[in-house]
Design a protein around this motif. Sequence first.
Motif, PDB file in Angstrom:
ATOM      1  N   GLY A  75      33.244 119.019  22.950  1.00 36.60           N
ATOM      2  CA  GLY A  75      34.391 118.187  23.351  1.00 36.60           C
ATOM      3  C   GLY A  75      33.914 116.983  24.135  1.00 36.60           C
ATOM      4  N   SER A  76      32.967 116.275  23.560  1.00 34.67           N
ATOM      5  CA  SER A  76      32.290 115.172  24.257  1.00 34.67           C
ATOM      6  C   SER A  76      33.230 113.996  24.559  1.00 34.67           C
ATOM      7  CB  SER A  76      31.116 114.695  23.401  1.00 34.67           C
ATOM      8  OG  SER A  76      30.335 113.796  24.116  1.00 34.67           O
ATOM      9  N   GLY A  77      34.295 113.852  23.797  1.00 32.80           N
ATOM     10  CA  GLY A  77      35.272 112.783  24.049  1.00 32.80           C
ATOM     11  C   GLY A  77      34.621 111.419  23.940  1.00 32.80           C
ATOM     12  N   PHE A  80      31.016 112.044  27.490  1.00 33.09           N
ATOM     13  CA  PHE A  80      30.740 112.613  28.812  1.00 33.09           C
ATOM     14  C   PHE A  80      30.686 114.128  28.751  1.00 33.09           C
ATOM     15  CE2 PHE A  80      33.145 108.644  29.565  1.00 33.09           C
ATOM     16  CZ  PHE A  80      32.083 107.903  30.053  1.00 33.09           C
ATOM     17  N   ASP A  98      32.972 116.898  18.677  1.00 40.04           N
ATOM     18  CA  ASP A  98      34.395 116.729  19.005  1.00 40.04           C
ATOM     19  C   ASP A  98      35.235 116.958  17.749  1.00 40.04           C
ATOM     20  OD1 ASP A  98      35.721 115.336  21.754  1.00 40.04           O
ATOM     21  OD2 ASP A  98      37.027 115.512  20.000  1.00 40.04           O
ATOM     22  N   SER A  99      36.418 117.520  17.952  1.00 42.82           N
ATOM     23  CA  SER A  99      37.309 117.792  16.827  1.00 42.82           C
ATOM     24  C   SER A  99      38.152 116.570  16.482  1.00 42.82           C
ATOM     25  CB  SER A  99      38.216 118.979  17.172  1.00 42.82           C
ATOM     26  OG  SER A  99      38.886 118.717  18.388  1.00 42.82           O
ATOM     27  N   ASN A 100      38.042 115.507  17.270  1.00 40.66           N
ATOM     28  CA  ASN A 100      38.839 114.291  17.060  1.00 40.66           C
ATOM     29  C   ASN A 100      37.942 113.204  16.452  1.00 40.66           C
ATOM     30  OD1 ASN A 100      40.019 111.767  17.485  1.00 40.66           O
ATOM     31  ND2 ASN A 100      41.127 112.459  19.302  1.00 40.66           N
ATOM     32  N   LYS A 103      37.112 109.910  18.260  1.00 36.93           N
ATOM     33  CA  LYS A 103      36.063 110.023  19.290  1.00 36.93           C
ATOM     34  C   LYS A 103      34.681 109.977  18.624  1.00 36.93           C
ATOM     35  CE  LYS A 103      39.149 110.999  22.587  1.00 36.93           C
ATOM     36  NZ  LYS A 103      39.668 112.302  22.914  1.00 36.93           N
ATOM     37  N   GLU A 124      33.814 118.340  14.198  1.00 36.87           N
ATOM     38  CA  GLU A 124      34.088 119.729  13.815  1.00 36.87           C
ATOM     39  C   GLU A 124      34.702 120.425  15.016  1.00 36.87           C
ATOM     40  OE1 GLU A 124      35.095 122.168  12.078  1.00 36.87           O
ATOM     41  OE2 GLU A 124      33.574 121.944  10.526  1.00 36.87           O
ATOM     42  N   ARG A 125      35.273 121.586  14.793  1.00 35.43           N
ATOM     43  CA  ARG A 125      35.748 122.390  15.915  1.00 35.43           C
ATOM     44  C   ARG A 125      34.614 123.303  16.389  1.00 35.43           C
ATOM     45  NH1 ARG A 125      40.887 122.012  17.262  1.00 35.43           N
ATOM     46  NH2 ARG A 125      40.601 123.848  18.582  1.00 35.43           N
ATOM     47  N   ALA A 126      34.546 123.546  17.677  1.00 26.78           N
ATOM     48  CA  ALA A 126      33.450 124.348  18.237  1.00 26.78           C
ATOM     49  C   ALA A 126      33.413 125.741  17.628  1.00 26.78           C
ATOM     50  CB  ALA A 126      33.610 124.438  19.753  1.00 26.78           C
ATOM     51  N   GLU A 127      34.591 126.348  17.485  1.00 29.46           N
ATOM     52  CA  GLU A 127      34.617 127.737  16.997  1.00 29.46           C
ATOM     53  C   GLU A 127      34.098 127.832  15.564  1.00 29.46           C
ATOM     54  OE1 GLU A 127      37.046 125.905  18.154  1.00 29.46           O
ATOM     55  OE2 GLU A 127      38.954 126.211  17.134  1.00 29.46           O
ATOM     56  N   ARG A 143      32.582 119.369  29.651  1.00 29.60           N
ATOM     57  CA  ARG A 143      33.332 118.922  30.831  1.00 29.60           C
ATOM     58  C   ARG A 143      34.785 118.704  30.427  1.00 29.60           C
ATOM     59  NH1 ARG A 143      33.138 113.285  34.256  1.00 29.60           N
ATOM     60  NH2 ARG A 143      34.204 112.593  32.379  1.00 29.60           N
ATOM     61  N   ALA A 144      35.686 119.320  31.161  1.00 31.55           N
ATOM     62  CA  ALA A 144      37.126 119.069  31.002  1.00 31.55           C
ATOM     63  C   ALA A 144      37.637 119.308  29.584  1.00 31.55           C
ATOM     64  CB  ALA A 144      37.445 117.629  31.432  1.00 31.55           C
ATOM     65  N   LEU A 154      34.301 129.513  23.291  1.00 32.80           N
ATOM     66  CA  LEU A 154      33.952 128.463  22.314  1.00 32.80           C
ATOM     67  C   LEU A 154      32.459 128.117  22.384  1.00 32.80           C
ATOM     68  CD1 LEU A 154      36.907 125.905  22.680  1.00 32.80           C
ATOM     69  CD2 LEU A 154      36.654 127.730  20.998  1.00 32.80           C
TER      70      LEU A 154
HETATM   71  C1  LIG Z   1      39.924 116.019  27.937  1.00 31.61           C
HETATM   72  S1  LIG Z   1      38.731 115.565  26.737  1.00 31.61           S
HETATM   73  C2  LIG Z   1      37.245 115.574  27.697  1.00 31.61           C
HETATM   74  C3  LIG Z   1      36.218 114.651  27.126  1.00 31.61           C
HETATM   75  C4  LIG Z   1      34.911 114.569  27.904  1.00 31.61           C
HETATM   76  N1  LIG Z   1      34.175 115.815  27.864  1.00 31.61           N
HETATM   77  C5  LIG Z   1      35.113 114.115  29.325  1.00 31.61           C
HETATM   78  O1  LIG Z   1      34.816 114.880  30.241  1.00 31.61           O
HETATM   79  O2  LIG Z   1      35.589 112.978  29.543  1.00 31.61           O
HETATM   80  C6  LIG Z   1      38.550 117.035  25.728  1.00 31.61           C
HETATM   81  C7  LIG Z   1      37.899 116.761  24.383  1.00 31.61           C
HETATM   82  O3  LIG Z   1      37.621 118.023  23.763  1.00 31.61           O
HETATM   83  C8  LIG Z   1      37.903 117.937  22.383  1.00 31.61           C
HETATM   84  N2  LIG Z   1      38.150 119.332  21.931  1.00 31.61           N
HETATM   85  C9  LIG Z   1      39.146 120.166  22.353  1.00 31.61           C
HETATM   86  N3  LIG Z   1      39.032 121.373  21.743  1.00 31.61           N
HETATM   87  C10 LIG Z   1      37.948 121.305  20.923  1.00 31.61           C
HETATM   88  C11 LIG Z   1      37.315 122.241  20.027  1.00 31.61           C
HETATM   89  N4  LIG Z   1      37.795 123.466  19.860  1.00 31.61           N
HETATM   90  N5  LIG Z   1      36.211 121.846  19.355  1.00 31.61           N
HETATM   91  C12 LIG Z   1      35.715 120.578  19.519  1.00 31.61           C
HETATM   92  N6  LIG Z   1      36.279 119.653  20.342  1.00 31.61           N
HETATM   93  C13 LIG Z   1      37.372 120.007  21.041  1.00 31.61           C
HETATM   94  C14 LIG Z   1      39.112 117.001  22.303  1.00 31.61           C
HETATM   95  O4  LIG Z   1      39.237 116.387  21.042  1.00 31.61           O
HETATM   96  C15 LIG Z   1      38.790 115.991  23.417  1.00 31.61           C
HETATM   97  O5  LIG Z   1      38.095 114.865  22.928  1.00 31.61           O
END
Ligand SMILES: C[S@@+](CC[C@H](N)C(=O)[O-])C[C@H]1O[C@@H](n2cnc3c(N)ncnc32)[C@H](O)[C@@H]1O
Length: 236
Positions: A75-77, A80, A98-100, A103, A124-127, A143-144, A154
């Motif tokens: 979930g690197s966003g 970060f 990241d799943s988005n 991003k 991709e999704r982590a799972e 993070r977050a 995950l």
């Molecule tokens: C709140 S953001 C945090 C981004 C960054 N880590 C930061 O600290 O600024 C959470 C991110 O996790 C990604 N995410 C959430 N669930 C996920 C999953 N199951 N697999 C991959 N990415 C995921 C979302 O798409 C989003 O970009």
Amino acid sequence: MPINWSVFKSILNIDINSSQQEQLLNFYEILKQENKKHNLTRVINFEEVFYKHFLDCLVFTQNIKLNDQKIIDIGSGAGFPGIVLKIIFPNTKITLLDSNNKKISFLNKVINDLKLVNIRAVHERAEALSRIENEEYDIVISRAVAYLDVILELSVRFAKKNGKIILLKGPRGEQELASQVKLAPKLNLKLDDVSHFYHSEIGKRINVFFTKVKETPELYPREYAKIVKESTKNNA
Ligand SMILES: C[S@@+](CC[C@H](N)C(=O)[O-])C[C@H]1O[C@@H](n2cnc3c(N)ncnc32)[C@H](O)[C@@H]1O
């Protein structure tokens, strides 16, 4: 306002050279530019990005030495902590997940523009990805992304045996910790350390460190909906 690069040393004992300073500045410029189109982060004022993203992402390195480890940032966003780690510890090998896809496009732009090597961004999704990249990483970091028990499940399959899972948490991390007590043994994880940090500009940070002691049972990670449902029930 001139940038006070010496705080990397004074707050976190990190030496930063001029090319790393330039890369962080370029990263900031790309973030500012792309944020206008894609709304990647709320925090965009330089000083805030400097403390609440750049320095914040590095606090945990006081507890663990980074060199050439293979790391996945779940979930690197907007990058970060993964992009910051690559700039400051260039010998690491990093996967940004990241799943988005928005991003991921942004992360690929940063990787190309900064000419970063041994780093890739995966949509991709982590799972799902952890079933493919099973036990491939020395360090699994995030993070977050989600509540502590959710992100733990995950993360777990990505880690090698004796690999580390590191969760970068804010002030609520303390309260979320209760959720690992029953789950961590089922995932074959051992809680190593809970590190508390406070700095007036960065804020209160709680970083949580686990070691994977044995391979992950086949059941984990479960479907995302199941993980979240159980977490919500347990933490109500
Ligand atoms: C709140 S953001 C945090 C981004 C960054 N880590 C930061 O600290 O600024 C959470 C991110 O996790 C990604 N995410 C959430 N669930 C996920 C999953 N199951 N697999 C991959 N990415 C995921 C979302 O798409 C989003 O970009």
